[in-house]
Write an enzyme that holds these catalytic residues in place. Sequence first.
Site, PDB file in Angstrom:
ATOM      1  N   ALA A 112       0.853  -1.200   0.000  1.00 47.57           N
ATOM      2  CA  ALA A 112       0.000   0.000   0.000  1.00 47.57           C
ATOM      3  C   ALA A 112       0.881   1.240   0.000  1.00 47.57           C
ATOM      4  CB  ALA A 112      -0.892   0.014   1.239  1.00 47.57           C
ATOM      5  N   LYS A 113       0.289   2.384  -0.195  1.00 41.18           N
ATOM      6  CA  LYS A 113       0.997   3.654  -0.033  1.00 41.18           C
ATOM      7  C   LYS A 113      -0.041   4.735   0.188  1.00 41.18           C
ATOM      8  CE  LYS A 113       5.412   4.843  -0.333  1.00 41.18           C
ATOM      9  NZ  LYS A 113       6.514   3.864  -0.179  1.00 41.18           N
ATOM     10  N   GLY A 114       0.365   5.784   0.903  1.00 42.86           N
ATOM     11  CA  GLY A 114      -0.507   6.927   1.104  1.00 42.86           C
ATOM     12  C   GLY A 114       0.213   8.198   0.708  1.00 42.86           C
TER      13      GLY A 114
END
Length: 424
Positions: A112-114
């Site tokens: 994931a990444k934000g």
Amino acid sequence: MSKAIVSTLYDSDVFKMACRQFDKAADAINLPEAIRDRTKYPRRCLAVSLPVKRDDGSVTVFEGYRVQHNLSTGPAKGGIRFHQHVTLGEVGALAMWMSWKCSLVGLPYGGAKGGVIVDPSKLSETELEHLSRRYMQEMVNFIGPHTDVPAPDVGTNEKIMGWMMDTYSNHVGHISPAIVTGKPIAIGGSQGRREATGAGVAYLVKKYLTDMKIPLPKTTVAIQGFGNVGSETALALSNYGAKIIAISDYTGAFYNAQGIDIRRALKYLQYQKVLHDFDGAEPISNEQLLELKCTVLVPAALERVVTDKNAKKLKCRVLAEAANGPTTNAADKIIEARGDIEIIPDVLCNSGGVIVSYFEWLQNLSNFYWSRDEVMQKLFAILDKAKDSVEAQKKKFQFSRRLAALTLGIQRVADAKQSRGLFP
Ligand code: GLU
């Protein structure tokens, strides 16, 4: 098998770059058509508006994202980036790379990444805290210690992770340290996490130099980007005996043939915040830094800095990708054709950060904490194993090192999806 119907949601050069890397790797291992698109595209994403009260009483609305690329191999895992040029496409590409990275080094995580579109240096400490807490508040129903576990990335740090952990814990009504990694040690952070990415980069560089029979005292290093990862890499490599001849940040690049005193540069940063006007070396341009004659070039900042424009001009023996995606596909091709530069690809090179994040999460879930020596020993053991597996794959199929690393990561994610089957 019909192709995936995809929108332009993630459309950007960097997302296309990550997709092309995937396609090449999937072709190389003959990944069955039926599993390709499922493995390639992000599973889901959340875009949020973040109103923040400024110190002058006004309100600014920032935009933020979280992309969960893959949840088939465990909770999604990856950092949160605060940067003015963040886009959803970039976050999607970074999430994809997290999947391959975690899978390559054998962590029970997805990817994931934000990101938030903001220049954090333009916010006061209070504004930064409000933004960080608001971001976490919006993510509460989307993430969780067994769903998706954020961490620091470019523009975020321990302090921000602390605020986010506090916000989440207040929401659920009890302390929940395993919701983020890269926290301050006082609230469940792991020994060694802050330096983990740089320590891992330096360890792998040392291993590859040994393979190449290049002694560390004869090694010169140029580091593009002097944030957490770049500066910790510089410190660790200089402790191993290498000479750091150039460093840079977004305000300037600096060169000293005699070697830069890294501790002095860090002291300078502590007071000045940026390297601008650093007096321990000569100012040069960022392009000059990338093209310096050195043993090891370490891009440790953002994506796509080694391009088809400068790939021909690199004069390093090793390109150690401490950043995610620093080399464009066109540059990669040029470097491969040159054949005189060893690339340590990002998914292997900078994996030390997420490996120690995994240790932090384990310690939080078990409430049993490890010493720094234990952390480092376990980190190096995982890196050794990952490096060996990449070298074996490279040799077996005559792949480039990047293709070897990506195919291993992608294959494991695809295998997990295959084994789980498709929910009707
Ligand atoms: N942001 C780091 C990376 O790109 C660390 C992620 C993590 O620790 O979850 O690998």
